[in-house]
Scaffold this active site. Sequence first.
Site, short mmCIF file in Angstrom:
data_model
loop_
_atom_site.label_atom_id
_atom_site.label_comp_id
_atom_site.label_asym_id
_atom_site.label_seq_id
_atom_site.Cartn_x
_atom_site.Cartn_y
_atom_site.Cartn_z
N CYS A 6 1.83 -4.45 8.30
CA CYS A 6 1.52 -3.07 7.95
C CYS A 6 0.15 -2.72 8.53
O CYS A 6 -0.81 -3.45 8.34
CB CYS A 6 1.51 -2.91 6.43
SG CYS A 6 0.84 -1.34 5.89
N CYS A 52 -2.59 -2.00 5.40
CA CYS A 52 -3.12 -3.04 4.51
C CYS A 52 -3.05 -4.44 5.12
O CYS A 52 -3.52 -5.40 4.51
CB CYS A 52 -2.43 -3.01 3.16
SG CYS A 52 -0.74 -3.64 3.20
N CYS A 80 0.80 -1.23 0.00
CA CYS A 80 0.00 0.00 0.00
C CYS A 80 0.84 1.28 0.00
O CYS A 80 0.29 2.38 0.10
CB CYS A 80 -0.96 0.00 1.19
SG CYS A 80 -0.15 0.29 2.77
N CYS A 129 12.98 -7.15 11.77
CA CYS A 129 13.56 -8.00 10.73
C CYS A 129 12.51 -8.15 9.62
O CYS A 129 11.46 -8.75 9.85
CB CYS A 129 13.90 -9.34 11.36
SG CYS A 129 14.72 -10.47 10.23
ZN LIG Z 1 0.67 -1.75 3.65
#
Ligand SMILES: [Zn+2]
Length: 177
Positions: free
Chosen positions: A142, A145, A96, A165
């Site tokens: 994330c 998204c 995204c 990581c």
């Molecule tokens: Zn994302």
Amino acid sequence: MQSKFFFLACLCLLVFTQCNYAQPKAAATNSEPSSVGKIELPDPKKMTKIVKSDEEWRTLLGEETYRVLRQGGTECAFTGSYWNNKENGIYLCAGCQLPLFESAAKFESGTGWPSFYQPIKKGYIEEKLDLSHNMKRIEITCARCGGHLGHVFDDGPKPTGLRYCVNSASLTFEKKQ
Ligand SMILES: [Zn+2]
């Protein structure tokens, strides 16, 4: 007389409480930038989540990115595009394009995966306990998204002591001009 004193005491308490509330808020605003160079950093609390069907993601992302980002896969160490990238810039979510990490926070971990000691904004990364493969790890995704990024460990360098990581396949890189 007594009620006047009580009123004044209440007023002092109110002012004191308000001051205490105001201070941490001001500090938090100062430490959270709203842009990095030309790249806007949306407020994590006001971000609209990006939701797509599995089929849409499969079409949008390449095979390897889809496997890592949407199916929680892991790329082989020392094979990704960014583990050894030393260029100055911003790493964005490959799903995204949310800016996730700055090159300034990248460090040589020796693991073969891009490693960072902190994200651009804490609210951009979500953490979840991952007990797969007989290990106890913290998965990072994330926040916009839901794409799988990698894991965060507590054996990183100063100043945070954290090691984010991340799979190269979960990232795209934008070089600083
Ligand atoms: Zn994302």
